[in-house]
Design a protein around this motif. Sequence first.
Motif, mmCIF file in Angstrom:
data_model
loop_
_atom_site.group_PDB
_atom_site.id
_atom_site.type_symbol
_atom_site.label_atom_id
_atom_site.label_comp_id
_atom_site.label_asym_id
_atom_site.label_seq_id
_atom_site.Cartn_x
_atom_site.Cartn_y
_atom_site.Cartn_z
ATOM 1 N N CYS A 37 0.831 -1.176 0.076
ATOM 2 C CA CYS A 37 0.157 -0.163 0.260
ATOM 3 C C CYS A 37 1.014 1.311 -0.162
ATOM 4 O O CYS A 37 1.928 1.348 0.306
ATOM 5 C CB CYS A 37 -0.779 0.076 1.225
ATOM 6 S SG CYS A 37 -2.181 -1.304 1.261
ATOM 7 N N GLY A 92 -10.678 -5.743 -1.010
ATOM 8 C CA GLY A 92 -9.092 -5.909 -1.301
ATOM 9 C C GLY A 92 -8.948 -7.146 -2.116
ATOM 10 O O GLY A 92 -9.787 -7.806 -2.623
ATOM 11 N N THR A 94 -8.002 -10.031 -1.081
ATOM 12 C CA THR A 94 -8.734 -11.318 -0.246
ATOM 13 C C THR A 94 -10.035 -11.481 -0.713
ATOM 14 O O THR A 94 -10.223 -12.620 -1.430
ATOM 15 C CB THR A 94 -8.466 -11.070 1.106
ATOM 16 O OG1 THR A 94 -7.103 -10.767 1.359
ATOM 17 C CG2 THR A 94 -9.022 -12.313 1.822
ATOM 18 N N ASN A 97 -10.266 -12.412 -4.716
ATOM 19 C CA ASN A 97 -10.006 -13.878 -4.798
ATOM 20 C C ASN A 97 -10.958 -14.713 -4.352
ATOM 21 O O ASN A 97 -11.326 -15.770 -4.981
ATOM 22 C CB ASN A 97 -8.596 -14.220 -4.001
ATOM 23 C CG ASN A 97 -7.658 -13.352 -4.729
ATOM 24 O OD1 ASN A 97 -7.570 -13.235 -6.085
ATOM 25 N ND2 ASN A 97 -6.288 -13.315 -4.193
ATOM 26 N N HIS A 122 -0.821 -16.450 -2.796
ATOM 27 C CA HIS A 122 -0.924 -15.494 -1.826
ATOM 28 C C HIS A 122 -1.656 -16.167 -0.587
ATOM 29 O O HIS A 122 -2.439 -16.989 -0.870
ATOM 30 C CB HIS A 122 -1.505 -14.150 -1.881
ATOM 31 C CG HIS A 122 -1.746 -13.158 -0.641
ATOM 32 N ND1 HIS A 122 -2.736 -13.058 -0.092
ATOM 33 C CD2 HIS A 122 -0.740 -12.354 -0.161
ATOM 34 C CE1 HIS A 122 -2.638 -12.090 0.788
ATOM 35 N NE2 HIS A 122 -1.469 -11.808 0.582
ATOM 36 N N PHE A 123 -1.279 -15.847 0.749
ATOM 37 C CA PHE A 123 -2.045 -16.806 1.828
ATOM 38 C C PHE A 123 -3.497 -16.458 1.987
ATOM 39 O O PHE A 123 -4.049 -17.030 2.619
ATOM 40 C CB PHE A 123 -1.446 -16.197 3.049
ATOM 41 C CG PHE A 123 -1.220 -14.730 3.686
ATOM 42 C CD1 PHE A 123 -2.350 -14.356 3.975
ATOM 43 C CD2 PHE A 123 -0.139 -14.164 3.528
ATOM 44 C CE1 PHE A 123 -2.413 -13.015 4.445
ATOM 45 C CE2 PHE A 123 -0.069 -12.726 3.795
ATOM 46 C CZ PHE A 123 -1.311 -12.145 4.315
ATOM 47 N N SER A 124 -4.061 -15.503 1.160
ATOM 48 C CA SER A 124 -5.415 -15.204 1.034
ATOM 49 C C SER A 124 -6.057 -16.554 0.566
ATOM 50 O O SER A 124 -7.395 -16.928 1.063
ATOM 51 C CB SER A 124 -5.919 -13.907 0.436
ATOM 52 O OG SER A 124 -5.284 -14.077 -0.833
ATOM 53 N N GLY A 168 2.454 -11.141 -10.238
ATOM 54 C CA GLY A 168 3.230 -10.371 -9.309
ATOM 55 C C GLY A 168 2.758 -10.883 -7.895
ATOM 56 O O GLY A 168 2.101 -10.607 -7.117
ATOM 57 N N ALA A 170 3.215 -11.968 -4.164
ATOM 58 C CA ALA A 170 3.474 -11.160 -2.928
ATOM 59 C C ALA A 170 4.696 -10.978 -2.488
ATOM 60 O O ALA A 170 5.597 -10.198 -1.802
ATOM 61 C CB ALA A 170 2.533 -11.535 -1.594
ATOM 62 N N ASP A 195 -4.481 -13.797 -10.092
ATOM 63 C CA ASP A 195 -4.342 -12.869 -8.912
ATOM 64 C C ASP A 195 -3.507 -11.860 -9.448
ATOM 65 O O ASP A 195 -2.004 -12.171 -9.373
ATOM 66 C CB ASP A 195 -3.875 -13.628 -7.750
ATOM 67 C CG ASP A 195 -3.629 -12.597 -6.568
ATOM 68 O OD1 ASP A 195 -4.053 -11.526 -6.669
ATOM 69 O OD2 ASP A 195 -3.378 -13.121 -5.528
ATOM 70 N N ALA A 197 -3.326 -8.648 -7.870
ATOM 71 C CA ALA A 197 -3.554 -7.766 -7.090
ATOM 72 C C ALA A 197 -2.233 -6.707 -7.208
ATOM 73 O O ALA A 197 -2.865 -5.481 -7.083
ATOM 74 C CB ALA A 197 -3.634 -8.268 -5.719
ATOM 75 N N HIS A 231 -5.886 -0.378 -4.496
ATOM 76 C CA HIS A 231 -5.438 0.169 -3.202
ATOM 77 C C HIS A 231 -3.947 -0.272 -3.013
ATOM 78 O O HIS A 231 -3.242 0.185 -2.015
ATOM 79 C CB HIS A 231 -6.245 -0.063 -1.780
ATOM 80 C CG HIS A 231 -6.369 -1.376 -1.484
ATOM 81 N ND1 HIS A 231 -7.326 -1.951 -0.662
ATOM 82 C CD2 HIS A 231 -5.571 -2.784 -1.629
ATOM 83 C CE1 HIS A 231 -7.139 -3.201 -0.309
ATOM 84 N NE2 HIS A 231 -5.982 -3.720 -1.085
ATOM 85 N N ARG A 358 13.091 -8.930 2.115
ATOM 86 C CA ARG A 358 12.196 -8.491 0.817
ATOM 87 C C ARG A 358 11.991 -6.995 0.990
ATOM 88 O O ARG A 358 11.423 -6.600 2.280
ATOM 89 C CB ARG A 358 10.973 -9.346 1.016
ATOM 90 C CG ARG A 358 9.907 -8.638 0.042
ATOM 91 C CD ARG A 358 8.558 -9.606 0.543
ATOM 92 N NE ARG A 358 7.393 -9.096 -0.083
ATOM 93 C CZ ARG A 358 6.320 -8.424 0.639
ATOM 94 N NH1 ARG A 358 6.732 -7.932 1.632
ATOM 95 N NH2 ARG A 358 5.443 -8.100 -0.143
HETATM 96 N N1 0PR Z 1 -2.985 -11.417 -3.748
HETATM 97 C C1 0PR Z 1 -1.533 -10.887 -3.666
HETATM 98 C C2 0PR Z 1 -0.658 -11.016 -4.823
HETATM 99 C C3 0PR Z 1 -1.250 -10.027 -2.578
HETATM 100 O O1 0PR Z 1 -0.154 -9.437 -2.499
HETATM 101 C C4 0PR Z 1 -2.067 -9.471 -1.789
HETATM 102 C C5 0PR Z 1 -1.824 -8.673 -0.654
HETATM 103 C C6 0PR Z 1 -3.615 -10.165 -1.603
HETATM 104 C C7 0PR Z 1 -3.730 -11.076 -2.840
HETATM 105 C C8 0PR Z 1 -4.405 -9.988 -0.750
HETATM 106 O O2 0PR Z 1 -4.991 -8.543 -0.730
HETATM 107 P P1 0PR Z 1 -5.592 -7.712 0.497
HETATM 108 O O3 0PR Z 1 -4.577 -7.489 1.512
HETATM 109 O O4 0PR Z 1 -5.927 -6.363 -0.240
HETATM 110 O O5 0PR Z 1 -6.588 -8.398 0.758
HETATM 111 N N2 0PR Z 1 -0.386 -8.293 -0.802
HETATM 112 C C9 0PR Z 1 0.208 -7.527 0.537
HETATM 113 C C10 0PR Z 1 0.924 -8.540 1.341
HETATM 114 O O6 0PR Z 1 0.531 -9.677 1.704
HETATM 115 C C11 0PR Z 1 -0.849 -7.045 1.565
HETATM 116 C C12 0PR Z 1 -0.177 -6.189 2.427
HETATM 117 C C13 0PR Z 1 -0.255 -4.693 2.270
HETATM 118 C C14 0PR Z 1 0.537 -6.352 3.437
HETATM 119 C C15 0PR Z 1 0.063 -3.701 3.038
HETATM 120 C C16 0PR Z 1 1.300 -5.693 4.418
HETATM 121 C C17 0PR Z 1 1.231 -4.209 4.051
HETATM 122 O O7 0PR Z 1 1.800 -3.068 4.862
HETATM 123 O O8 0PR Z 1 2.205 -8.335 1.197
#
Ligand code: 0PR
Length: 382
Positions: A37, A92, A94, A97, A122-124, A168, A170, A195, A197, A231, A358
């Motif tokens: 973000c 978002g 999550t 997905n 992603h862990f989502s 892309g 995470a 995905d 995102a 976002h 990272r």
């Molecule tokens: N798919 C991918 C590829 C993502 O990188 C992320 C989140 C998601 C799905 C889930 O998105 P939401 O978090 O919007 O539900 N990526 C970041 C991550 O996990 C989210 C994040 C953002 C973590 C800001 C920390 C932070 O400070 O790294």
Amino acid sequence: MPLRTKGLTKKAVVAELKKALEQDSKYSDGKILCSMCTGPHPIAKIANRLFLESNLGDPGLFLGSLRLEREAMKRLASLLNGENSVGFLVSGGTEANLMALLAARNAKNISDPEVVLPKSAHFSFTKICGLLGLKPVYANLDNSCRVDSASIQKCLTSKTVAMVGTAGTAELGAVDPIDKLSDIAVRNEIYLHVDAALGGLMIPFLEPSDRSGLTFDFKLEGVKSVTVDPHKMGMTTLPAGGILFRNNRYADCIRTETPYLTEKHQHTIVGTRTGAAAAATWAVFESLGREGFQKITRQCIKLTRLLATKLEAFGYGLVVQPTLNIVAFRSSNSSLLQKKLLQCGWFVSYVPRLDCVRVVIMPHTKKNHIHAFLRDLRDIDR
Ligand code: 0PR
């Protein structure tokens, strides 16, 4: 902490709020190098404030907000070559997905459904599999940490309702070979969700030479839905995730009737949802245009490469050469190095799966921040 009997004055409340705000980290300090973000674009803040009352859960009351959501999603659809695609702004990645895999599961409607996921997903998706009763089947990665399409093929069974590719990741910003996944999806008649995102608002703005081989969108016949989060690289206000379905047929797999509302059906999982983020997303798209996004992407990529080059010159090994805006590197003790950087005020991540540090380069990161980071890194890790 019981509710106060008598409320505080506005001045006292604001003073308390400011105290809490001071405890928060600020993107503008340049120390946040672990987040996807970023500080919202100034126009997003204006739009957000104007639409604070808007609830897209009952869009008949907020027709202007609804128009802005639809227009923003149309711009996104056009960026993703989705001529007939239908999109929604949700909370978002999550939720986006989750909606995609719910649609895929509903479309096939079989018992003991499975989903094929890259090990780098992603862990989502772990949460989503739990929620939807999907059994995750994990496909291996190749040497460049992209999913191995042959492994994906081997994971398919008669129970597979969907396969997922990431544009892309995470952890590394790696882009899976979505074209190959699409071929497999078409041949086996399996729903493919992408995905994107992070990459969805970055890959379309890369230089043509950097973009080649990274096709991830509806141009590919097998792609049935794509997650793209405004976002993240869209610099809008939270919460703003995007889900686009190839066409109505897939979107309608998650349609619910809402008989007494102004709109008689909903596709989103949440009911009440903010129109302010839709307005902010629309405003950023209109304000930046393609050229604005290209400029921001170019800057992030330039700084990512600068950091990667310097780290290699310092003797660190990169996990992979960066494709997008993430640099992952290893030292003799990456976990300890991350802790020391954190003590120095630098928010970087440690990724246990890859035993690396990272760094994510977002629009709030400037050249002077990278140089300051490198100076501290040298001091810490002599
Ligand atoms: N798919 C991918 C590829 C993502 O990188 C992320 C989140 C998601 C799905 C889930 O998105 P939401 O978090 O919007 O539900 N990526 C970041 C991550 O996990 C989210 C994040 C953002 C973590 C800001 C920390 C932070 O400070 O790294």
